[in-house]
Design an enzyme around this catalytic site. Structure first.
Site, PDB file in Angstrom:
ATOM      1  NE  ARG A   1       8.596  -8.147  22.823  1.00 14.61           N
ATOM      2  CZ  ARG A   1       9.638  -7.960  23.057  1.00 14.61           C
ATOM      3  NH1 ARG A   1      10.326  -6.897  23.014  1.00 14.61           N
ATOM      4  NH2 ARG A   1      10.502  -9.036  23.705  1.00 14.61           N
TER       5      ARG A   1
ATOM      6  CE  LYS B   1      19.195  -7.290  24.921  1.00 11.94           C
ATOM      7  NZ  LYS B   1      17.638  -7.459  25.108  1.00 11.94           N
ATOM      8  CG  ASN B   2      18.003 -11.240  24.736  1.00 11.62           C
ATOM      9  OD1 ASN B   2      17.814 -10.356  25.376  1.00 11.62           O
ATOM     10  ND2 ASN B   2      17.672 -11.586  23.524  1.00 11.62           N
TER      11      ASN B   2
ATOM     12  CB  VAL C   1       2.457 -11.664  29.329  1.00  9.21           C
ATOM     13  CG1 VAL C   1       3.659 -10.893  29.160  1.00  9.21           C
ATOM     14  CG2 VAL C   1       1.501 -10.915  30.065  1.00  9.21           C
TER      15      VAL C   1
ATOM     16  NE  ARG D   1      15.886  -1.919  26.305  1.00  9.95           N
ATOM     17  CZ  ARG D   1      14.691  -2.171  26.386  1.00  9.95           C
ATOM     18  NH1 ARG D   1      13.875  -1.644  25.639  1.00  9.95           N
ATOM     19  NH2 ARG D   1      14.391  -3.346  26.638  1.00  9.95           N
TER      20      ARG D   1
ATOM     21  CB  ILE E   1       9.741 -13.839  15.496  1.00 12.14           C
ATOM     22  CG1 ILE E   1      10.579 -14.921  15.004  1.00 12.14           C
ATOM     23  CG2 ILE E   1       9.514 -13.859  17.113  1.00 12.14           C
ATOM     24  CD1 ILE E   1       9.995 -16.304  15.581  1.00 12.14           C
TER      25      ILE E   1
ATOM     26  CB  CYS F   1       8.319  -2.883  23.059  1.00 11.76           C
ATOM     27  SG  CYS F   1       8.545  -3.903  21.972  1.00 11.76           S
TER      28      CYS F   1
ATOM     29  CG  LEU G   1       2.076 -17.839  24.560  1.00 16.86           C
ATOM     30  CD1 LEU G   1       3.145 -17.806  23.495  1.00 16.86           C
ATOM     31  CD2 LEU G   1       0.998 -19.040  24.187  1.00 16.86           C
TER      32      LEU G   1
ATOM     33  CG  ASP H   1      16.620 -11.018  19.151  1.00 17.86           C
ATOM     34  OD1 ASP H   1      16.790 -11.355  20.169  1.00 17.86           O
ATOM     35  OD2 ASP H   1      15.449 -10.391  18.664  1.00 17.86           O
TER      36      ASP H   1
ATOM     37  NE  ARG I   1       8.328  -9.068  25.914  1.00 16.39           N
ATOM     38  CZ  ARG I   1       7.099  -9.271  26.076  1.00 16.39           C
ATOM     39  NH1 ARG I   1       6.084  -8.416  26.187  1.00 16.39           N
ATOM     40  NH2 ARG I   1       6.767 -10.797  26.141  1.00 16.39           N
TER      41      ARG I   1
HETATM   42  C1  EPZ Z   1      12.895 -12.835  23.817  1.00 18.82           C
HETATM   43  O1  EPZ Z   1      11.763 -12.070  23.699  1.00 18.82           O
HETATM   44  C2  EPZ Z   1      13.992 -12.008  23.630  1.00 18.82           C
HETATM   45  N1  EPZ Z   1      14.231 -11.052  24.807  1.00 18.82           N
HETATM   46  C3  EPZ Z   1      13.933 -11.336  22.307  1.00 18.82           C
HETATM   47  O2  EPZ Z   1      14.987 -10.350  22.135  1.00 18.82           O
HETATM   48  C4  EPZ Z   1      13.550 -12.039  21.185  1.00 18.82           C
HETATM   49  O3  EPZ Z   1      13.358 -11.304  19.948  1.00 18.82           O
HETATM   50  C5  EPZ Z   1      12.590 -12.863  21.445  1.00 18.82           C
HETATM   51  O4  EPZ Z   1      12.803 -13.836  22.588  1.00 18.82           O
HETATM   52  C6  EPZ Z   1      12.514 -13.953  20.396  1.00 18.82           C
HETATM   53  O5  EPZ Z   1      13.777 -14.813  19.984  1.00 18.82           O
HETATM   54  C7  EPZ Z   1      14.719 -11.583  25.780  1.00 18.82           C
HETATM   55  O6  EPZ Z   1      15.034 -12.754  25.827  1.00 18.82           O
HETATM   56  C8  EPZ Z   1      14.809 -10.534  26.988  1.00 18.82           C
HETATM   57  P1  EPZ Z   1       8.876 -14.682  22.806  1.00 18.82           P
HETATM   58  P2  EPZ Z   1      10.549 -12.810  24.212  1.00 18.82           P
HETATM   59  O7  EPZ Z   1       8.112 -14.834  23.896  1.00 18.82           O
HETATM   60  O8  EPZ Z   1      10.553 -13.789  25.277  1.00 18.82           O
HETATM   61  C9  EPZ Z   1       4.495 -13.837  20.954  1.00 18.82           C
HETATM   62  C10 EPZ Z   1      16.267  -8.347  21.623  1.00 18.82           C
HETATM   63  O9  EPZ Z   1      16.422  -7.551  20.775  1.00 18.82           O
HETATM   64  N2  EPZ Z   1       4.044 -14.157  21.980  1.00 18.82           N
HETATM   65  O10 EPZ Z   1       9.615 -15.585  22.346  1.00 18.82           O
HETATM   66  O11 EPZ Z   1       9.424 -11.611  24.503  1.00 18.82           O
HETATM   67  C11 EPZ Z   1       5.385 -12.378  21.021  1.00 18.82           C
HETATM   68  O12 EPZ Z   1       4.540 -11.307  20.712  1.00 18.82           O
HETATM   69  C12 EPZ Z   1      14.818  -8.814  22.239  1.00 18.82           C
HETATM   70  O13 EPZ Z   1      17.260  -8.679  22.485  1.00 18.82           O
HETATM   71  C13 EPZ Z   1       2.730 -14.072  22.667  1.00 18.82           C
HETATM   72  O14 EPZ Z   1       1.840 -14.078  21.834  1.00 18.82           O
HETATM   73  O15 EPZ Z   1       9.962 -13.342  22.736  1.00 18.82           O
HETATM   74  C14 EPZ Z   1       6.078 -12.840  19.638  1.00 18.82           C
HETATM   75  O16 EPZ Z   1       5.458 -12.631  18.499  1.00 18.82           O
HETATM   76  C15 EPZ Z   1      13.817  -8.294  21.240  1.00 18.82           C
HETATM   77  N3  EPZ Z   1       2.386 -14.274  23.953  1.00 18.82           N
HETATM   78  C16 EPZ Z   1       6.302 -14.181  19.587  1.00 18.82           C
HETATM   79  O17 EPZ Z   1       5.291 -14.859  20.694  1.00 18.82           O
HETATM   80  C17 EPZ Z   1       3.146 -14.328  24.899  1.00 18.82           C
HETATM   81  O18 EPZ Z   1       2.752 -14.766  26.183  1.00 18.82           O
HETATM   82  C18 EPZ Z   1       7.810 -14.736  20.157  1.00 18.82           C
HETATM   83  O19 EPZ Z   1       8.029 -13.917  21.547  1.00 18.82           O
HETATM   84  C19 EPZ Z   1       4.645 -14.446  24.527  1.00 18.82           C
HETATM   85  C20 EPZ Z   1       5.062 -14.387  23.383  1.00 18.82           C
END
Ligand code: EPZ
Length: 427
Positions: free
Chosen positions: A129, A22-23, A131, A406, A336, A124, A133, A314, A100
């Protein structure tokens, strides 16, 4: 709403085919916005999140032809995505709020159309979460970004310019967004401290097949040389390493033996190490994993979730379910997400002995979990409750199974084919 009913105690035995990731599929679908050519994605899992992104892409002007995979065992589907022109550069709140990962259209729209208006995704269950970054990284490529009434208004008159992006913390989505945007920027972009997940490498492989010039995906430094246009390509989505880890936990928690096909063990190092540290044997043979418990007991262990190549967040909930039955005390430190322990109170309703201390859970193994009605709160929490139900004495019903749909293709069918007493029931 439907529920899943599990009657525990069955040892799982048999073979499960692992679906496409999915990811990986979600950013790959977003990449269709980057080209007027046709992008064909095979091994796409049939999941609610895929359908959600498909409807968002449709309103941007992406024509999507869905070809069912004739082989039911392999499941999956082939998507043919074609965006000869972009009908709208706005991603509306009512679609983005459902998932998201919709924010992944921002980089491609900005790169191709030099503008985009994308709703902020909102938080969520597992965290706020943000954005930030994503936005800071795109600004390094020359984007002008303003937040207005819950929307990101982004523009890059004259197009994006290559730039240097240094991520203060690792972000999978931000890395994907800016890597896609950089493929059409004018000049060279350097991404430092990017996410190194296998899904990033899978996306880079597809973008390179589309004509992008990318080096270093999967490493701590990615270099992208922008090109004027990308073409279409054919790409097969990588296997879902989290789904594979989930079924590894199902074999371990029931004391069974499963063969997982269609996997890629090279993407699962930390997960395989964690299972082996608990007394689970994992035999790799090409695209197959053979999982079985080496002894009667699961040994306790300590886990800290980290960005790849560390233990994936995950897999945290699924591994916790397993550790509730271990022969001693384990710890899990979730680094995380700030709120990814919502499965804990539900597991405790089933007799698990878990104490939370900030971002660390202390799990004391118990002899026997007991079936109970429990509630799913997010995708991975919901599957951890199913895993616990497989081992529990008696009946467990998991409500709000839309969370499961999902991210897990044919979960009930795959588990019942290996001997689980599991079914979906209408409320
Ligand atoms: C991806 O989410 C995955 N989703 C998530 O899987 C996974 O848990 C996550 O990466 C970490 O591996 C998809 O790929 C669709 P991040 P993402 O940006 O990209 C913070 C599942 O169960 N952050 O790596 O949203 C964030 O809050 C899902 O399949 C910021 O602060 O994760 C988190 O604490 C759940 N600012 C950390 O970084 C930002 O702009 C990692 O988030 C972006 C993220």
């Amino acid at each position: 709403m439907e529920r899943i009913r599990v009657r525990g105690g069955q040892r799982l035995e048999g073979s499960i085919h692992i679906s496409g990731a999915k990811n990986a599929a979600l950013p790959l679908m977003a990449a269709s916005l980057l080209t007027p050519g046709t992008l064909t994605l095979s091994n796409v899992p049939k999941l609610a999140d895929i359908a959600t992104l498909a409807s968002l892409l449709g309103q941007h002007g992406v024509a999507i032809d869905l070809r069912q995979n004739g082989n039911v065992v392999d499941g999956g589907q082939t998507l043919v995505l074609h965006a000869p022109s972009i009908a709208s550069t706005t991603a509306p709140y009512d679609l983005v709020r459902k998932m998201r990962a919709s924010v992944l259209v921002l980089g491609p729209l900005l790169a191709r159309c030099h503008q985009a208006k994308v709703s902020l995704p909102g938080g969520c269950a597992i965290g706020t979460r943000p954005v930030d970054l994503h936005l800071k990284a795109l600004e390094q490529l020359g984007a002008r970004i303003e937040l207005e009434e819950g929307y990101v208004n982004a523009e890059a008159p004259g197009g994006l310019k290559g730039g240097r992006v240094r991520f203060p913390t690792v972000s999978v989505g931000a890395t994907e967004n800016v890597m896609m945007a950089a493929t059409l920027a004018d000049g060279e972009s350097i991404l430092e401290n990017p996410a190194r997940e296998p899904e990033i490498e899978d996306l880079a492989r597809c973008l390179i097949a589309m004509g992008a010039q990318i080096e270093g995906a999967g490493s701590e430094r990615i270099v992208v040389q922008g090109v004027p246009e990308l073409s279409g390509a054919d790409h097969r989505v990588m296997a879902d390493r989290i789904e594979a880890g989930t079924y590894m936990a199902a074999a371990a928690i029931t004391g069974g033996a499963l063969t997982l096909t269609g996997t890629n063990a090279d993407t699962m190092g930390a997960v395989i190490d964690a299972f082996e540290s608990c007394g689970v044997s994992v035999a790799r043979c090409n695209g197959t994993l053979d999982i079985s418990r080496r002894s009667d007991a699961i040994s306790p262990t300590d886990i800290t979730t980290q960005p790849y190549p560390g233990f994936p967040t995950d897999m945290q909930a699924q591994f916790m379910a397993l550790l509730t039955t271990a022969s001693g005390a384990s710890t899990i430190n979730e680094t995380i997400f700030e709120n990814r322990f919502m499965h804990v109170p539900e597991l405790m309703r089933m007799g698990a002995d878990i104490a939370l201390q900030g971002s660390t859970a202390v799990i004391r193994g118990v002899q026997q979990l007991r079936g109970a009605p429990v509630m799913a709160t997010d995708l991975r929490a919901s599957v951890s409750l199913v895993l616990a139900g497989l081992a529990a004495e008696g009946e467990t019903t998991v409500s709000r199974v839309y969370h499961l749909d999902r991210g897990y293709e044919h979960l009930v069918e795959k588990l019942s084919a290996c001997g689980a007493d599991i079914e979906r029931i209408a409320n």
